[in-house]
Scaffold this active site. Sequence first.
Site, PDB file in Angstrom:
ATOM      1  N   ASP A  55       0.856  -1.191   0.000  1.00 32.49           N
ATOM      2  CA  ASP A  55       0.000   0.000   0.000  1.00 32.49           C
ATOM      3  C   ASP A  55       0.891   1.240   0.000  1.00 32.49           C
ATOM      4  O   ASP A  55       2.086   1.153  -0.242  1.00 32.49           O
ATOM      5  CB  ASP A  55      -0.931  -0.015   1.214  1.00 32.49           C
ATOM      6  N   HIS A  74       2.408  -8.596  -4.356  1.00 33.17           N
ATOM      7  CA  HIS A  74       1.306  -7.750  -3.894  1.00 33.17           C
ATOM      8  C   HIS A  74       1.807  -6.314  -3.766  1.00 33.17           C
ATOM      9  O   HIS A  74       2.162  -5.840  -2.698  1.00 33.17           O
ATOM     10  CB  HIS A  74       0.780  -8.266  -2.555  1.00 33.17           C
ATOM     11  N   ASP A 110      -0.378 -15.523 -10.158  1.00 38.95           N
ATOM     12  CA  ASP A 110      -1.444 -14.611 -10.584  1.00 38.95           C
ATOM     13  C   ASP A 110      -2.498 -14.388  -9.506  1.00 38.95           C
ATOM     14  O   ASP A 110      -3.688 -14.221  -9.798  1.00 38.95           O
ATOM     15  CB  ASP A 110      -2.101 -15.120 -11.875  1.00 38.95           C
ATOM     16  N   GLU A 119       3.326 -10.183  -0.403  1.00 36.36           N
ATOM     17  CA  GLU A 119       3.595  -8.760  -0.258  1.00 36.36           C
ATOM     18  C   GLU A 119       5.091  -8.504  -0.380  1.00 36.36           C
ATOM     19  O   GLU A 119       5.914  -9.379  -0.109  1.00 36.36           O
ATOM     20  CB  GLU A 119       3.089  -8.280   1.100  1.00 36.36           C
TER      21      GLU A 119
END
Length: 819
Positions: free
Chosen positions: A199, A519, A565, A575
């Site tokens: 993020d 991620h 995927d 991540e």
Amino acid sequence: MPSRPHHRRGRTAAATAGVVLAALLPLHLAGGATAHANADPSPVRVNQIGYLTGADKIATVVSPSTSPLSWEVRDAGGRVVASGITEVRGHDAASGDHVHHADFSAVTATGAHTLHVPGVGTSVAFGIEDSSLYPELAGEALNYFYFHRMGTPTEARHLRYPAHAHDALHPGDESVPCYQRWCGDERLNVRYSWADAGDFGIYAVNHAISAWTLLNLHERYPDAHPDGSLNIPESGNGRSDLVDEVEYGSRFMPGLLPSTGLASHKVHNHVWSAFPTSIAEENAQARSAQPPSTNATYAVARTTAHLARVLEADDPARAAELWESARDAWQRAESHPVLTYPNAPQAEGGGDYGDSKTTDDRYAAAVELYLTAGALGDSSVGTYRSAVTGSPHYGEMGQFDWAEVAGAGTLSLLTVDNDLPAADLARMRSGLLSFADSVIGVLGNEGYPAAIPGSSRYPWGSNSFIANRMLVLGTAHDLTGDTRYLRAMHRSMDYLMGNNAMRLSYVTGYGAFAETDLHDRLAWGAYPQTPFPPGWLSGGPNNELINDNATPTGQPAAKSYAGPDTAPQAWGSKENTINWNAPLAWVATHLDRTAHELVEDGGSGPGPGDTEPPTAPGTPTVVATDTGSVTLSWAAATDNVGVTGYRVLRLDGGARTPVASVTGTTAVVTGLEPDTVHTFAVEARDAAGNVSPLSGSVTVRTEPGGNGPGAPGATCAVAYRLTSQWQGGFQAEVTLANTGPTTLSGWSLSWDFPGGESVSNMWGGTASQVGGRVTVSPMDYTANVPSGGSVTIGFVGSAPGTAGVPTAFAVDGAACAVE
């Protein structure tokens, strides 16, 4: 230390949309260094990059067999250069696999090789090298941080792939409010930072351990990553690029402090960002500084103090500003009641980074302030020294991460000159070596070369725990010069580079089967046609805290990892974060700088002082023969230090040809013709490279009949055709025809590219590549080619210019006709 959850992640509807998009996109079709997103299909697991000539070379073989298995190492031409017997390790708790180890450490010939276990499978191709295996990895791992800069645009000229250039992320961080007005109407300036993870949040405690890791790297090796080495905007200013990158990424830290009180624990959006997202969409999100904590305030103190110490020589004015921020943050943390996190309502759009303990954070901060005060000649040095020596964590050494930071403090004390008692420093050194020895013990007990025990759950970011343990091993090697620690680092890197239960290199761009979808909202979502840059470390298997929909539950620890995927929903295992790539950069730098130590010593243990060779081994006896192989056994040699391996030589007149290298006293010599006579003898080698006298010889005839490798029955023809080309890439098809009288089964096709070409994505087969050498194994539906029949494979590749055409092909080491 006890494991703890590292993040609390949320899921949005946009994440589901991202999965649908992923299903519609091809794998990275051009310009990437990675050939596959899927896992290595072979049960024979190796480091997909390779091994230094003097390093330990131990493959993991997955097989239910309870008896040892024969193995052989083949060179690029398919010739057998070594053979031996596996060690049965049995059930591996971490993976649930039944495994064997194949130790081919005695093989030191450089070049491309494969490991073949008859009846089980063949490994991907790997190199054996006499120079650094990962010369570019440290720089690529550090470029991750430029990619994730926020506050200014990222420019194409500084990125691996120009398509990743973009406008500034969150320039509005220059003025953010405090969530629910915990600091009143004040606004904080936290512009200029690194996006923390998948993020776009910024987190004080996680940034602190990341910055510490990189600054520790600089303080250990000040000449590493000098000015101009990383191609960042600051290159050319006369200062280390590594220091410049950390200085940029840390600018937000003092801004976490409001005018009074403790520092904000983190800054992020009010809702989770969409996956995928765009710069404009992301910058439009509501965003604020979340409530404060004591640990965030100590994090500000330790990072700014550490950076002030490093910058003092080149930029004393900036160092003075940072030192003032460090002292201010320390005083605030000391004078306010302890406030752990979470302690108040917070926005949903970021991870918690919750921590109920503050004493280790205080110790780590005190260490950095003490060392900086000493370096600057500040009169407050005694105050910080007392905080260090009076801490319950004084000298503590063990596993560390963002939540347990005492070990980082102690490592700083063992890195930077200080006036602590010599006895105390000796105790810390002893503690460090004891922990490093325990890591070596873990490696010895595991089925795969993981530096964390399979008897426990794998934590979130398990690969970063391994990387941090590799950092400890590297420091132990620095302090002692003992190559045991360096060998253990390389064994741990074997795990990250593909010798693991997931059959996957966890570092993007490294290996024939490497991770290709992490991620990362920006890299995955915004640039679906552009590969991830090389050198990004995936979080790794995690069964401690699974709160996503992609990381599987009910799996053994080492297999609790999301499949290909699945990036949008795989935050628990796929991540990538700043505190995972930072130790990867540290480790890669150390391995690059020390590669010569496992080349020069040829695998030595005792060092150059040992000049006494082993005694001659016993004369070999014939255990078994067949049409194409001979099994030999002999009595062990003796040595004043220890025998490390044996080499079997075929004697032909005055010529001696090595045909097998083993660590035990039995060898299988393969690749022989039926009904032929051969004479063999054996020599022993010790750790210092001393070679014994030759043993007595034995003469043996192979059994008649049959076809050995390369016999006429293995005839074939290959047609290679370029079907299209474009700037930087091409598409080709290869047709393999069986011109022999019998079915060609389980074939291995190889060729050499002439001009830097590489395979990016293949269908009809799976490719591995070392340098220009490509080796293709069939899929199930192309594995059997009947006499007179053919199969066609196709692939997309990359090329630095016009794609060249290979001129020679071989199947199972035997040359094919070229059509």
